[in-house]
Design a protein around this motif. Structure first.
Motif, PDB file in Angstrom:
ATOM      1  N   SER A  33      41.592  50.121  45.583  1.00 35.64           N
ATOM      2  CA  SER A  33      43.066  50.442  45.809  1.00 35.64           C
ATOM      3  C   SER A  33      43.152  51.554  44.622  1.00 35.64           C
ATOM      4  O   SER A  33      43.138  51.252  43.319  1.00 35.64           O
ATOM      5  N   GLY A  34      42.859  52.495  45.713  1.00 38.23           N
ATOM      6  CA  GLY A  34      42.750  54.311  44.521  1.00 38.23           C
ATOM      7  C   GLY A  34      41.027  53.475  44.450  1.00 38.23           C
ATOM      8  O   GLY A  34      39.958  53.876  45.361  1.00 38.23           O
ATOM      9  N   ASP A  35      41.281  54.407  42.868  1.00 39.53           N
ATOM     10  CA  ASP A  35      40.194  53.706  42.116  1.00 39.53           C
ATOM     11  C   ASP A  35      39.380  52.341  42.208  1.00 39.53           C
ATOM     12  O   ASP A  35      38.638  52.206  40.688  1.00 39.53           O
ATOM     13  N   THR A  36      40.594  51.845  41.497  1.00 38.85           N
ATOM     14  CA  THR A  36      40.302  50.448  41.040  1.00 38.85           C
ATOM     15  C   THR A  36      39.829  49.041  42.384  1.00 38.85           C
ATOM     16  O   THR A  36      40.492  49.289  43.177  1.00 38.85           O
ATOM     17  N   PRO A  37      38.745  48.208  41.901  1.00 45.46           N
ATOM     18  CA  PRO A  37      38.036  47.827  43.016  1.00 45.46           C
ATOM     19  C   PRO A  37      38.994  46.352  43.311  1.00 45.46           C
ATOM     20  O   PRO A  37      39.898  46.006  42.154  1.00 45.46           O
ATOM     21  N   ALA A  38      39.641  45.716  43.976  1.00 46.90           N
ATOM     22  CA  ALA A  38      40.351  45.051  45.140  1.00 46.90           C
ATOM     23  C   ALA A  38      39.914  43.335  44.663  1.00 46.90           C
ATOM     24  O   ALA A  38      38.860  43.481  45.333  1.00 46.90           O
ATOM     25  N   VAL A  39      40.517  41.870  44.245  1.00 46.93           N
ATOM     26  CA  VAL A  39      40.114  41.403  44.135  1.00 46.93           C
ATOM     27  C   VAL A  39      40.783  39.785  44.814  1.00 46.93           C
ATOM     28  O   VAL A  39      42.433  40.104  44.726  1.00 46.93           O
ATOM     29  N   VAL A  40      40.206  39.121  45.522  1.00 56.11           N
ATOM     30  CA  VAL A  40      41.704  38.829  46.117  1.00 56.11           C
ATOM     31  C   VAL A  40      41.703  37.300  45.655  1.00 56.11           C
ATOM     32  O   VAL A  40      40.653  36.942  45.531  1.00 56.11           O
ATOM     33  N   VAL A  87      36.498  43.888  47.213  1.00 53.12           N
ATOM     34  CA  VAL A  87      35.638  43.766  46.625  1.00 53.12           C
ATOM     35  C   VAL A  87      35.182  42.415  46.753  1.00 53.12           C
ATOM     36  O   VAL A  87      33.673  42.077  46.207  1.00 53.12           O
ATOM     37  N   LEU A  88      36.301  41.317  46.067  1.00 50.67           N
ATOM     38  CA  LEU A  88      35.585  40.459  46.390  1.00 50.67           C
ATOM     39  C   LEU A  88      36.727  39.142  46.578  1.00 50.67           C
ATOM     40  O   LEU A  88      37.387  39.177  46.069  1.00 50.67           O
ATOM     41  N   THR A  89      36.390  38.083  47.278  1.00 53.17           N
ATOM     42  CA  THR A  89      36.953  37.160  47.591  1.00 53.17           C
ATOM     43  C   THR A  89      37.543  35.874  46.518  1.00 53.17           C
ATOM     44  O   THR A  89      36.166  35.077  47.007  1.00 53.17           O
ATOM     45  N   VAL A  90      37.912  35.434  46.273  1.00 52.08           N
ATOM     46  CA  VAL A  90      37.859  33.866  45.506  1.00 52.08           C
ATOM     47  C   VAL A  90      38.149  32.766  45.281  1.00 52.08           C
ATOM     48  O   VAL A  90      40.107  33.099  46.136  1.00 52.08           O
ATOM     49  N   TYR A  91      38.288  31.460  46.359  1.00 56.28           N
ATOM     50  CA  TYR A  91      38.456  30.477  46.919  1.00 56.28           C
ATOM     51  C   TYR A  91      37.393  29.575  46.991  1.00 56.28           C
ATOM     52  O   TYR A  91      36.901  29.010  45.688  1.00 56.28           O
ATOM     53  N   ILE A  92      38.427  28.343  47.524  1.00 59.28           N
ATOM     54  CA  ILE A  92      37.844  27.254  47.467  1.00 59.28           C
ATOM     55  C   ILE A  92      37.153  26.401  48.630  1.00 59.28           C
ATOM     56  O   ILE A  92      38.343  26.168  49.340  1.00 59.28           O
ATOM     57  N   LYS A  93      36.104  26.073  48.985  1.00 56.24           N
ATOM     58  CA  LYS A  93      35.985  25.816  49.971  1.00 56.24           C
ATOM     59  C   LYS A  93      36.611  24.004  50.557  1.00 56.24           C
ATOM     60  O   LYS A  93      36.131  23.317  49.499  1.00 56.24           O
ATOM     61  N   GLY A  94      37.206  24.360  51.393  1.00 61.74           N
ATOM     62  CA  GLY A  94      37.313  23.395  52.273  1.00 61.74           C
ATOM     63  C   GLY A  94      39.574  22.839  51.837  1.00 61.74           C
ATOM     64  O   GLY A  94      40.112  22.867  51.980  1.00 61.74           O
ATOM     65  N   LEU A  95      39.598  23.569  50.757  1.00 59.16           N
ATOM     66  CA  LEU A  95      41.292  24.005  50.036  1.00 59.16           C
ATOM     67  C   LEU A  95      42.287  23.818  51.530  1.00 59.16           C
ATOM     68  O   LEU A  95      43.154  23.701  51.677  1.00 59.16           O
ATOM     69  N   GLN A  96      41.600  25.620  51.821  1.00 60.57           N
ATOM     70  CA  GLN A  96      42.599  25.852  52.946  1.00 60.57           C
ATOM     71  C   GLN A  96      41.378  26.804  53.645  1.00 60.57           C
ATOM     72  O   GLN A  96      41.332  27.343  54.165  1.00 60.57           O
ATOM     73  N   PRO A  97      41.620  25.727  55.064  1.00 58.31           N
ATOM     74  CA  PRO A  97      40.755  26.065  56.231  1.00 58.31           C
ATOM     75  C   PRO A  97      40.593  27.481  56.918  1.00 58.31           C
ATOM     76  O   PRO A  97      40.031  28.476  57.227  1.00 58.31           O
ATOM     77  N   ALA A 158      30.569  42.071  38.274  1.00 57.95           N
ATOM     78  CA  ALA A 158      29.801  42.568  37.512  1.00 57.95           C
ATOM     79  C   ALA A 158      28.662  43.050  38.709  1.00 57.95           C
ATOM     80  O   ALA A 158      28.268  44.216  38.794  1.00 57.95           O
ATOM     81  N   ALA A 159      28.690  41.708  39.329  1.00 54.78           N
ATOM     82  CA  ALA A 159      27.888  43.017  40.769  1.00 54.78           C
ATOM     83  C   ALA A 159      28.629  43.242  41.894  1.00 54.78           C
ATOM     84  O   ALA A 159      27.824  44.550  42.671  1.00 54.78           O
ATOM     85  N   ALA A 160      29.632  43.410  41.637  1.00 54.89           N
ATOM     86  CA  ALA A 160      30.191  44.201  43.098  1.00 54.89           C
ATOM     87  C   ALA A 160      31.008  45.191  42.470  1.00 54.89           C
ATOM     88  O   ALA A 160      30.892  46.347  43.361  1.00 54.89           O
ATOM     89  N   ALA A 161      30.937  45.884  40.632  1.00 54.31           N
ATOM     90  CA  ALA A 161      30.917  46.212  40.339  1.00 54.31           C
ATOM     91  C   ALA A 161      30.797  47.075  39.050  1.00 54.31           C
ATOM     92  O   ALA A 161      30.626  46.448  38.648  1.00 54.31           O
ATOM     93  N   GLN A 166      29.655  45.391  32.115  1.00 58.83           N
ATOM     94  CA  GLN A 166      30.169  45.028  30.973  1.00 58.83           C
ATOM     95  C   GLN A 166      31.488  44.653  30.638  1.00 58.83           C
ATOM     96  O   GLN A 166      31.240  43.435  29.979  1.00 58.83           O
ATOM     97  N   GLY A 167      32.048  45.213  31.115  1.00 58.11           N
ATOM     98  CA  GLY A 167      33.764  44.541  30.872  1.00 58.11           C
ATOM     99  C   GLY A 167      33.750  43.397  31.190  1.00 58.11           C
ATOM    100  O   GLY A 167      34.688  42.052  30.388  1.00 58.11           O
ATOM    101  N   PHE A 168      33.395  43.166  32.385  1.00 57.83           N
ATOM    102  CA  PHE A 168      33.507  41.564  32.993  1.00 57.83           C
ATOM    103  C   PHE A 168      33.169  40.377  32.226  1.00 57.83           C
ATOM    104  O   PHE A 168      33.738  39.760  31.851  1.00 57.83           O
ATOM    105  N   LYS A 169      31.820  40.714  32.060  1.00 57.84           N
ATOM    106  CA  LYS A 169      30.806  39.821  30.799  1.00 57.84           C
ATOM    107  C   LYS A 169      31.830  39.680  29.591  1.00 57.84           C
ATOM    108  O   LYS A 169      31.772  38.343  29.379  1.00 57.84           O
TER     109      LYS A 169
END
Length: 302
Positions: A33-40, A87-97, A158-161, A166-169
């Motif tokens: 999003s601009g220069d900032t990675p987007a996470v959903v 760059v990353l979608t964080v979800y729980i499989k089976g909660l929302q088909p 960290a792998a995605a961006a 280091q900030g993520f970790k």
């Protein structure tokens, strides 16, 4: 626990959304999003976690609007565009088909439940018909499990961006520590209680019960189900036998059945937040501490 009634608008929406994302993303690198990675994030607890770990290095959006029961979440054009551009979608499989379908085959999908040991779903016999959920998706109600998700989320971000790795970790470690402290607080607060049974509107609290040696007795498997008379009678029998003083209701589900059951067994009701949506005030940590206070009162903890 999982309704399976999440609506998905099909291939036409995917095509239309792809065109929309292409048009809106002209001149912008995918996943930014601009220069900032987007996470959903699919549900509020994962959105909160992503914001804690991602900090200002990512832009986090949620797929489930406040006040909406996540099992009923509907993916519209904007949500699909967000999924495609992240760059990353964080979800729980089976909660929302619908979310499962949208991220199928995508390397950028992070199933938070893959970071922890999951619990098997409960099984009810209602009027001769069994209803079963393969696994319980509500992993966030155990802070110790969510702490492990935080660590893995830091690695995935960290792998995605890599430039912000280091900030993520560092933030993942701090978030994990905060969740571990919450877990210790809840373990201490629920260690000495007169009661151990949680009679709940629906079976969202299995991980909390498992972690703190409580017993969940859900009236229904998921918030959309209507319990049979046989199930209500069964729960009432358990409540009387175990001298349950409180039947727990939830903010996003009708309290009617719980109130009727409580009246039948001579108990009161109290609200317990399954954190399936953003709380009206505060955040994940404050809502969990409010749950702890409610449980201590209801269970007669010292």
């Amino acid at each position: 626990m999982m309704s399976g009634h999440v609506r998905f608008r099909g291939a036409a929406l995917l095509v239309g959304t792809a065109l929309l994302a292409t048009a809106c993303g002209a001149g912008t690198a995918p996943g930014t999003s601009g220069d900032t990675p987007a996470v959903v994030a699919a549900v509020y607890p994962l959105q909160w976690l992503s914001e804690q770990v991602g900090g200002s290095d990512v832009k986090v959006s949620g797929l489930t609007s406040p006040g909406v029961e996540p099992h009923d979440a509907e993916l519209g054009p904007q949500q699909m565009a967000d999924l495609q551009s992240s760059v990353l979608t964080v979800y729980i499989k089976g909660l929302q088909p619908a979310v499962d379908d949208a991220v199928a085959g995508e390397a950028k999908g992070f199933d938070a439940a893959s970071a922890v040991q999951v619990l098997e779903g409960e099984h009810h016999e209602d009027d001769g018909h069994g209803h079963e959920a393969p696994t319980d998706p509500h992993i966030w109600l155990d802070p110790s499990r969510l702490a492990r998700v935080a660590t893995q989320l830091g690695d995935r971000l960290a792998a995605a961006a890599p430039e912000q790795a280091q900030g993520f970790k560092d933030r993942a470690a701090a978030t994990s520590a905060a969740l571990t402290a919450l877990d210790e607080e809840m373990a201490d607060g629920l260690a000495q209680c007169a009661g151990k049974s949680l009679v709940t509107s629906h079976e969202a609290f299995g991980y909390l019960a498992d972690r703190y040696r409580l017993k969940q007795v859900g009236i229904t498997l998921d918030p959309e189900s209507e319990p049979s008379p046989a199930r209500i009678a069964e729960v009432a029998k358990i409540a009387r036998a175990e001298k349950v003083s409180t039947v727990f209701t939830e903010s996003l589900a009708s309290p009617k059945v719980a109130e009727v059951l409580a009246s039948e067994v001579g108990a009161k009701t109290a609200a317990l937040d399954p954190l399936e949506s953003k709380p009206a005030s505060g955040d994940y940590l404050s809502a969990m501490r409010a749950n702890l206070a409610t449980l201590r009162t209801a269970l007669g903890c010292t």
